[in-house]
Write a protein that holds these residues in place. Sequence first.
Motif, PDB file in Angstrom:
ATOM      1  N   ILE A   1      -0.485  18.915  22.842  1.00  0.00           N
ATOM      2  CA  ILE A   1      -0.562  18.485  21.574  1.00  0.00           C
ATOM      3  C   ILE A   1      -1.017  19.820  20.508  1.00  0.00           C
ATOM      4  O   ILE A   1      -0.382  19.866  19.439  1.00  0.00           O
ATOM      5  CB  ILE A   1      -1.181  17.506  21.399  1.00  0.00           C
ATOM      6  CG1 ILE A   1      -0.655  16.282  21.998  1.00  0.00           C
ATOM      7  CG2 ILE A   1      -1.683  17.044  19.776  1.00  0.00           C
ATOM      8  CD1 ILE A   1      -1.582  15.060  22.023  1.00  0.00           C
ATOM      9  N   MET A   2      -1.907  20.437  21.209  1.00  0.00           N
ATOM     10  CA  MET A   2      -2.228  21.663  20.219  1.00  0.00           C
ATOM     11  C   MET A   2      -1.301  22.775  20.121  1.00  0.00           C
ATOM     12  O   MET A   2      -1.163  23.258  18.938  1.00  0.00           O
ATOM     13  CB  MET A   2      -3.545  22.329  21.025  1.00  0.00           C
ATOM     14  CG  MET A   2      -4.912  21.659  20.940  1.00  0.00           C
ATOM     15  SD  MET A   2      -5.634  21.530  19.221  1.00  0.00           S
ATOM     16  CE  MET A   2      -6.170  23.214  18.843  1.00  0.00           C
TER      17      MET A   2
ATOM     18  N   SER B   1       3.838  23.887  14.579  1.00  0.00           N
ATOM     19  CA  SER B   1       4.193  22.982  13.340  1.00  0.00           C
ATOM     20  C   SER B   1       3.586  23.456  12.179  1.00  0.00           C
ATOM     21  O   SER B   1       4.061  23.276  10.946  1.00  0.00           O
ATOM     22  CB  SER B   1       4.607  21.505  13.749  1.00  0.00           C
ATOM     23  OG  SER B   1       3.132  20.763  13.728  1.00  0.00           O
ATOM     24  N   MET B   2       2.186  23.705  12.033  1.00  0.00           N
ATOM     25  CA  MET B   2       1.229  23.618  11.076  1.00  0.00           C
ATOM     26  C   MET B   2       1.117  25.247  10.795  1.00  0.00           C
ATOM     27  O   MET B   2       0.137  25.250   9.777  1.00  0.00           O
ATOM     28  CB  MET B   2       0.158  22.716  11.327  1.00  0.00           C
ATOM     29  CG  MET B   2       0.402  21.290  11.410  1.00  0.00           C
ATOM     30  SD  MET B   2      -1.083  20.510  11.688  1.00  0.00           S
ATOM     31  CE  MET B   2      -1.966  20.697   9.986  1.00  0.00           C
ATOM     32  N   ILE B   3       1.430  26.027  11.456  1.00  0.00           N
ATOM     33  CA  ILE B   3       0.454  27.384  11.338  1.00  0.00           C
ATOM     34  C   ILE B   3       1.046  28.115   9.883  1.00  0.00           C
ATOM     35  O   ILE B   3       0.122  28.749   9.406  1.00  0.00           O
ATOM     36  CB  ILE B   3       1.249  28.460  12.344  1.00  0.00           C
ATOM     37  CG1 ILE B   3       0.175  29.612  12.530  1.00  0.00           C
ATOM     38  CG2 ILE B   3       2.695  28.814  12.373  1.00  0.00           C
ATOM     39  CD1 ILE B   3      -1.086  29.170  13.070  1.00  0.00           C
ATOM     40  N   LYS B   4       2.195  27.905   9.407  1.00  0.00           N
ATOM     41  CA  LYS B   4       2.502  28.281   7.980  1.00  0.00           C
ATOM     42  C   LYS B   4       1.991  27.252   7.092  1.00  0.00           C
ATOM     43  O   LYS B   4       1.863  27.869   5.742  1.00  0.00           O
ATOM     44  CB  LYS B   4       3.760  28.483   7.948  1.00  0.00           C
ATOM     45  CG  LYS B   4       4.396  29.606   8.949  1.00  0.00           C
ATOM     46  CD  LYS B   4       6.061  29.828   8.659  1.00  0.00           C
ATOM     47  CE  LYS B   4       6.331  30.826   9.360  1.00  0.00           C
ATOM     48  NZ  LYS B   4       7.741  31.108   9.512  1.00  0.00           N
TER      49      LYS B   4
ATOM     50  N   THR C   1      -8.355  30.381   7.821  1.00  0.00           N
ATOM     51  CA  THR C   1      -9.634  29.888   8.650  1.00  0.00           C
ATOM     52  C   THR C   1      -9.075  28.796   9.519  1.00  0.00           C
ATOM     53  O   THR C   1      -9.670  28.888  10.625  1.00  0.00           O
ATOM     54  CB  THR C   1     -10.683  29.450   7.639  1.00  0.00           C
ATOM     55  OG1 THR C   1     -10.842  30.587   6.750  1.00  0.00           O
ATOM     56  CG2 THR C   1     -11.944  29.041   8.324  1.00  0.00           C
ATOM     57  N   ALA C   2      -8.327  27.725   9.142  1.00  0.00           N
ATOM     58  CA  ALA C   2      -7.784  26.701   9.840  1.00  0.00           C
ATOM     59  C   ALA C   2      -6.910  27.086  11.192  1.00  0.00           C
ATOM     60  O   ALA C   2      -7.256  26.823  11.986  1.00  0.00           O
ATOM     61  CB  ALA C   2      -7.242  25.616   8.983  1.00  0.00           C
ATOM     62  N   GLY C   3      -6.333  28.406  10.705  1.00  0.00           N
ATOM     63  CA  GLY C   3      -5.433  28.784  11.863  1.00  0.00           C
ATOM     64  C   GLY C   3      -6.200  29.438  12.859  1.00  0.00           C
ATOM     65  O   GLY C   3      -6.127  29.164  14.111  1.00  0.00           O
ATOM     66  N   ILE C   4      -7.275  30.303  12.304  1.00  0.00           N
ATOM     67  CA  ILE C   4      -8.188  30.796  13.517  1.00  0.00           C
ATOM     68  C   ILE C   4      -8.873  29.731  14.344  1.00  0.00           C
ATOM     69  O   ILE C   4      -9.144  29.895  15.480  1.00  0.00           O
ATOM     70  CB  ILE C   4      -8.908  31.726  12.572  1.00  0.00           C
ATOM     71  CG1 ILE C   4      -8.442  33.048  12.154  1.00  0.00           C
ATOM     72  CG2 ILE C   4     -10.287  32.152  13.708  1.00  0.00           C
ATOM     73  CD1 ILE C   4      -9.219  33.807  11.125  1.00  0.00           C
ATOM     74  N   LEU C   5      -9.416  28.787  13.449  1.00  0.00           N
ATOM     75  CA  LEU C   5     -10.067  27.754  14.335  1.00  0.00           C
ATOM     76  C   LEU C   5      -9.185  27.021  15.067  1.00  0.00           C
ATOM     77  O   LEU C   5      -9.575  26.447  16.336  1.00  0.00           O
ATOM     78  CB  LEU C   5     -10.687  26.710  13.356  1.00  0.00           C
ATOM     79  CG  LEU C   5     -11.664  25.485  13.695  1.00  0.00           C
ATOM     80  CD1 LEU C   5     -13.086  26.035  14.519  1.00  0.00           C
ATOM     81  CD2 LEU C   5     -12.222  24.565  12.787  1.00  0.00           C
ATOM     82  N   LEU C   6      -7.926  26.523  14.862  1.00  0.00           N
ATOM     83  CA  LEU C   6      -7.245  25.947  15.861  1.00  0.00           C
ATOM     84  C   LEU C   6      -6.908  26.971  17.065  1.00  0.00           C
ATOM     85  O   LEU C   6      -6.873  26.352  18.077  1.00  0.00           O
ATOM     86  CB  LEU C   6      -5.788  25.718  15.122  1.00  0.00           C
ATOM     87  CG  LEU C   6      -5.706  24.614  14.156  1.00  0.00           C
ATOM     88  CD1 LEU C   6      -4.446  24.342  13.256  1.00  0.00           C
ATOM     89  CD2 LEU C   6      -5.992  23.161  14.925  1.00  0.00           C
ATOM     90  N   PHE C   7      -6.607  28.062  16.851  1.00  0.00           N
ATOM     91  CA  PHE C   7      -6.437  29.104  17.854  1.00  0.00           C
ATOM     92  C   PHE C   7      -7.488  29.000  18.695  1.00  0.00           C
ATOM     93  O   PHE C   7      -7.207  29.102  19.820  1.00  0.00           O
ATOM     94  CB  PHE C   7      -5.844  30.346  17.184  1.00  0.00           C
ATOM     95  CG  PHE C   7      -5.792  31.424  18.267  1.00  0.00           C
ATOM     96  CD1 PHE C   7      -4.652  31.486  19.162  1.00  0.00           C
ATOM     97  CD2 PHE C   7      -6.540  32.441  18.831  1.00  0.00           C
ATOM     98  CE1 PHE C   7      -4.282  32.405  20.154  1.00  0.00           C
ATOM     99  CE2 PHE C   7      -6.523  33.455  19.468  1.00  0.00           C
ATOM    100  CZ  PHE C   7      -5.251  33.356  20.492  1.00  0.00           C
TER     101      PHE C   7
END
Length: 166
Positions: free
Chosen positions: A52-53, A59-62, A67-73
């Motif tokens: 799911i991640m 789907s959401m990276i752009k 900061t949210a992208g870094i946190l997800l990664f």
Amino acid sequence: MRTQLLSKVFAWMFLGLIITFFTGYVVTLNETLLNGIWDGNFWIILVIIELIMIILIHSMIKKVGYTAGILLFIIYSIITGLTFSMIFIKFDVKSIMFVFLVTSVLFGIMSLLGTKINFNKFSNYLIIILLGALIIGIVNLLILNNPIIDTVISIAFIGIFLISTA
């Protein structure tokens, strides 16, 4: 521009591998945590969360902020470390450290140097080599159990992965 982007991608891959390795290694040092993941069905939930991640990040990276992208990664890297923790139990830690270290160092070097080579033209050949290495690996795992073949395949997979991400 492309070289700068690739340098950043390789730096993030370096960081992600380090986080994944240390998470998996720390889990193997904590028997309670290790048993909590692998004795029941929690590992299935982890694999589903990991998948799911992947979909979520892709789907959401752009759409999400930096900061949210870094946190997800980072969360993804930790979850991958949790799911990889069984590898640390099944295989010799030195060999795992070798593969993670070599791959991390290669990503680190590529992030510092960048790249000027367009590897896209090799993609069809890489898929064939990848499938061949996978078949050889399965045969070796089931029949031969030859550590030299394991080493060669590990090097091939690392090379293919580096070239395909370039």
